[in-house]
Design an enzyme around this catalytic site. Structure first.
Site, PDB file in Angstrom:
ATOM      1  N   MET A  76      10.539  23.057   5.085  1.00  0.00           N
ATOM      2  CA  MET A  76      11.545  22.938   6.206  1.00  0.00           C
ATOM      3  C   MET A  76      12.821  22.349   5.823  1.00  0.00           C
ATOM      4  O   MET A  76      14.010  22.721   5.965  1.00  0.00           O
ATOM      5  CB  MET A  76      10.852  22.529   7.328  1.00  0.00           C
ATOM      6  N   LYS A 101      -7.945 -14.774  15.744  1.00  0.00           N
ATOM      7  CA  LYS A 101      -9.371 -14.949  15.200  1.00  0.00           C
ATOM      8  C   LYS A 101     -10.069 -16.093  15.955  1.00  0.00           C
ATOM      9  O   LYS A 101     -11.295 -15.740  16.393  1.00  0.00           O
ATOM     10  CB  LYS A 101      -9.199 -15.188  13.802  1.00  0.00           C
ATOM     11  N   GLU A 135      -4.635   2.407   7.397  1.00  0.00           N
ATOM     12  CA  GLU A 135      -4.648   2.237   8.883  1.00  0.00           C
ATOM     13  C   GLU A 135      -3.998   3.294   9.529  1.00  0.00           C
ATOM     14  O   GLU A 135      -4.396   3.714  10.751  1.00  0.00           O
ATOM     15  CB  GLU A 135      -3.988   0.639   9.235  1.00  0.00           C
ATOM     16  N   PHE A 162      -0.700 -16.743   6.615  1.00  0.00           N
ATOM     17  CA  PHE A 162      -1.103 -15.319   5.976  1.00  0.00           C
ATOM     18  C   PHE A 162      -1.505 -14.270   6.666  1.00  0.00           C
ATOM     19  O   PHE A 162      -2.153 -14.365   7.659  1.00  0.00           O
ATOM     20  CB  PHE A 162      -2.299 -15.756   4.917  1.00  0.00           C
ATOM     21  N   GLN A 163      -0.916 -12.947   6.507  1.00  0.00           N
ATOM     22  CA  GLN A 163      -1.037 -11.924   7.264  1.00  0.00           C
ATOM     23  C   GLN A 163      -0.778 -11.927   8.600  1.00  0.00           C
ATOM     24  O   GLN A 163      -1.341 -11.527   9.228  1.00  0.00           O
ATOM     25  CB  GLN A 163      -2.467 -11.406   7.055  1.00  0.00           C
TER      26      GLN A 163
END
Lengths: 583, 186
Positions: free
Chosen positions: A481, A164, A52, A114-115
């Site tokens: 760097m 949802k 993502e 969940f999630q």
């Protein structure tokens, strides 16, 4: 006109009505109804990324190269938390991004489902605004408002969290109404302040334009107006990392980039000028160096669409809040009406002074026949690609600074780099977003091997969608760097700034079904670059470069613009303890 | 004056004093913020203060316009003039913020705070507490044989003074609402 449809269908319909053609995303449980609708249509292309974070950076690349908002669709929980780095990156660089996240059903919110994650809570500080939509009837208006907020005023990322059950439920869909929002930041600058600035331009003996990403964000017209103003007045112009391309690198008044690794002539002009005109930049600490020694002799004008940028860091004498294009148009109008006056004689002398500084040739480096110097690699890349329809992205580090120094940008929206947040792993997914928006163009990600590995999974995306992105990796087997700072600041104790187990990039490319090219001899470099350019498909170009090259010029932390280091010989003991606490 | 419809391009004429005011002197300002009454809006305001390291001395919030869906947040903060200007500008950037008013500079304003104090005592101290409450025009809202709950409204320093007097007289609990403030006049 309102129509009845499910929330999931509304999402797709709203995106179509907003003119979205590409969405970067990754499915999951909480966005399945939306993905079902994506499956059932052909107007919007969905690009399946491999992480993502990559989706958000790809959307950033899309947005920065087109000027349109980038759109991301991800699931709840880990999908949303993985997007956080990209959101923060977009916030720091003012990039318009609309992220749609799935959420657990409203009746499960707060139950540690969940999630489940508190997505609006987590992303509140890293978005311009965000919404949790609990009612399907509110969904379409919220998505349209999200696009408005992302693009109006100072652009930035927004997020809409969609449970949802809201996706499944039916509600009434309303199309976009541009006037619906109370959020309408003003774009016109104050004429009194603009007139004061014009009067200052007329009198200035050593003026300089200091431009930033605001010029790019304002649109192509802003760059055109800026060019007109610079050519008409003969005032030298420098730019931040974010603003490269607004004024062409081939333009006669171009000073090059300013700041910590900016050009000597640009920083000296900033230090010695008597009128500093900041257009769409924000006096970032990479630019100012030591605040109390920053451009000590100048009157300062600041044009910015965000009032909070003004007087945040540097005291401003002439503050102008407005959109760059609108303000520049008014400046030109007033300046012309007042007789197009400048102190031409003084400006000519000032230009001669700039020419003197330029003779220092601050980007000079000692080339080698044995190893490829990273600067040389970029010089050759520039020479062999500058006539192409070319877009450049970068990762973060030494290679990024060298790319900004050695590549020339003639137009805006051609240079995509993580400026404010400095996100390693930005460049590769960004190059994918750029290539999606410009399928025929040459898109090159100038990378370091360490940054590139942070989002290397997106090789799968590049191959799947046949995106011929060129990954030009300057491989020094170091975090260059970090290594440079450890050398200068931490007694050459190179704590964890190298990798002992780098992949064979050619085999890695082949494993993904792409092409890999290895180059380690400067004599082979041109042929190898041409091989990369001529290959129709994604390429990983593993350019083994000098391992201990440092990036110069450099303003050490805590020092002023006129205290730049030009090369290795000047580096001994220059950064005191006070400077070393700065980043 | 609206934070998001800044008159005349937000220059010296606007509520935001964009002229440099860099000084080290700490000032106390009362800022009224009119916000859309939507979930999370208070978290946005508080997050701004904590995220950018600004001070909150007191903060009150309640819906003030039910039909217009607006809440009013009154914040008392301290900072240098530059920080105060930043706070106002940063508040103005928050999307659901409609208006930002600096009541300290926009004209004379009145500030009031309500406090409730529980004082537990007996005998002479009990009489003295009641006598002082009368002087401060505090009301008794609850009483038992050995305690009072006083209610007092006033400027914060008046409440400070009353609380200081009650401390030796058996002050056991103190609840304060924080400042509500309005500009004087029309």
């Amino acid at each position: 006109m309102t129509r009845e449809m499910t929330g999931a269908k509304m999402v797709v319909q709203a995106l179509k009505d907003q003119g979205v053609d590409t969405v970067f995303g990754y499915p999951g449980g909480a966005v399945l109804p939306i993905y079902d609708e994506v499956f059932l249509q052909n107007d919007i292309r969905h690009i399946l990324v491999r992480h993502e974070q990559g989706a958000v950076h790809a959307a950033e690349g899309y947005a920065r190269s087109t000027g349109k908002p980038g759109v991301v669709l991800v699931t709840s929980g880990p999908g949303a938390t993985n997007a956080v780095t990209g959101l923060t990156d977009a916030l720091m660089d003012s990039i318009p991004i609309v992220v749609l996240t799935g959420q657990v059903p409203t009746f499960m919110i707060g139950s540690d489902a969940f999630q489940e994650a508190d997505t609006v809570g987590i992303t509140r500080p890293c978005t311009k605004h965000n919404w949790l939509v609990k009612d399907t009837d509110r969904l379409s208006a919220t998505i349209h408002e999200a696009f408005h907020v992302a693009t109006a005023g100072r652009p930035g990322p927004v997020l809409v969290d969609i449970p949802k059950d809201v996706q499944f439920a039916t509600g009434s869909y309303a199309g976009p109404k541009p006037t619906a929002s109370h959020y309408q930041p003003p774009v016109k600058g104050d004429m009194e302040e603009i007139t004061e600035l014009v009067a200052a331009i007329e009198k200035a003996k050593r003026p300089v334009f200091y431009t930033g990403g605001g010029v790019i964000n304002s649109g192509k017209a802003a760059s055109q107006l800026l060019r007109e103003l610079v050519e008409a007045t003969g005032i030298p112009i420098t730019s931040t990392l974010m603003g490269l391309g607004a004024y062409p690198a081939s333009g006669q008044h171009w000073l090059g980039m300013l700041g910590m690794h900016g050009l000597y002539e640009a920083n000296m002009a900033m230090h010695d000028c008597d009128l500093l005109i900041n257009i769409g930049a924000r006096f970032d600490d990479r630019i100012t160096g030591r605040i109390d020694a920053f451009s000590p002799k100048s009157k300062k004008a600041h044009i910015d669409i965000d009032p909070s940028s003004i007087n945040k860091v540097i005291k401003t004498d002439i503050p102008i809040v407005g959109d760059v294009a609108h303000v520049l148009e008014d400046i030109l109008k007033v300046w012309k009406a007042r007789g197009r006056k400048t102190d031409a004689e003084a400006i000519r002398k000032w230009q001669m002074q700039v020419a003197e500084w330029r003779k220092i040739n601050c980007l000079a480096f000692t080339n080698s026949e044995k190893s490829i110097k990273p600067q040389y690699a970029l010089q050759r890349l520039e020479a062999l690609t500058k006539d192409h329809d070319r877009y450049i992205t970068t990762e973060v580090g030494q290679h990024q600074m060298w790319a900004a120094q050695f590549l020339g940008f003639e137009d805006p929206n051609r240079w995509m780099t993580s400026g404010g947040l400095g996100t390693m792993g930005y460049g590769f997914p960004a190059s994918i977003g750029v290539q999606m928006a410009h399928p025929e163009a040459l898109v090159i990600n100038v990378a370091g091997e360490a940054s590139w590995l942070m989002n290397m999974q997106e090789m799968g995306t590049a191959v799947q969608y046949r995106l011929p992105v060129k990954q030009f990796i300057l491989n020094n087997e170091r975090l260059g760097m970090v290594r440079q700072w450890q050398e200068l600041l931490h007694g050459e104790r190179y704590s964890h700034s190298w990798s002992e187990a780098l992949p064979d990039f050619v085999k890695l490319a082949e494993a993904f079904g792409a092409k890999g090219i290895l180059c380690k001899d400067p004599a082979d470099l041109d042929d190898a670059i041409m091989e990369m350019l001529n290959y129709d498909g994604p390429v990983i170009f593993d350019c083994l470069v000098e391992k201990h090259e440092n990036c110069f010029p450099m303003i050490p932390s805590g020092k002023a613009h006129n205290e730049m280091l030009l090369g290795e010989a000047e580096t001994q003991g220059v950064i005191d303890t006070k400077g070393s606490v700065l980043v | 004056m609206s934070a998001l419809h800044i008159k005349k391009g937000a220059t010296r004429h606007s509520a935001y004093n964009l002229r440099p005011t860099f000084s080290d002197v700490q000032e106390r300002h009362t800022i009224a913020v009119l916000v859309e009454n939507e979930p999370g809006v208070l978290a946005r305001v508080i997050g701004l203060f904590s995220g950018r390291g600004y001070n909150i001395e007191s903060l009150t919030v309640a819906e003030v316009d039910h039909t217009g869906h607006l809440s009013r947040i009154t914040i008392v903060t301290t900072g240098t003039p530059q920080v105060i200007e930043q706070i106002k500008a940063q508040l103005g950037r928050i999307v659901p913020v409609h208006e930002v008013h600096d009541l300290t500079v926009e004209g004379a304003s009145v500030e009031r705070e309500l406090a409730m104090l529980k004082v537990v005592n007996s005998g002479e101290k009990r009489v003295e507490a009641l006598r002082l409450a009368d002087i401060f025009r505090a009301n008794v809202v609850d009483s038992t044989l050995n305690s009072f709950v006083f209610e007092i409204t006033g400027a914060p320093d008046k409440i400070d003074a009353f609380a200081d007097l009650m401390r030796p007289l058996g002050l056991s609990e103190l609840a304060r609402t924080g400042v509500a403030a309005l500009l004087r006049g029309d």
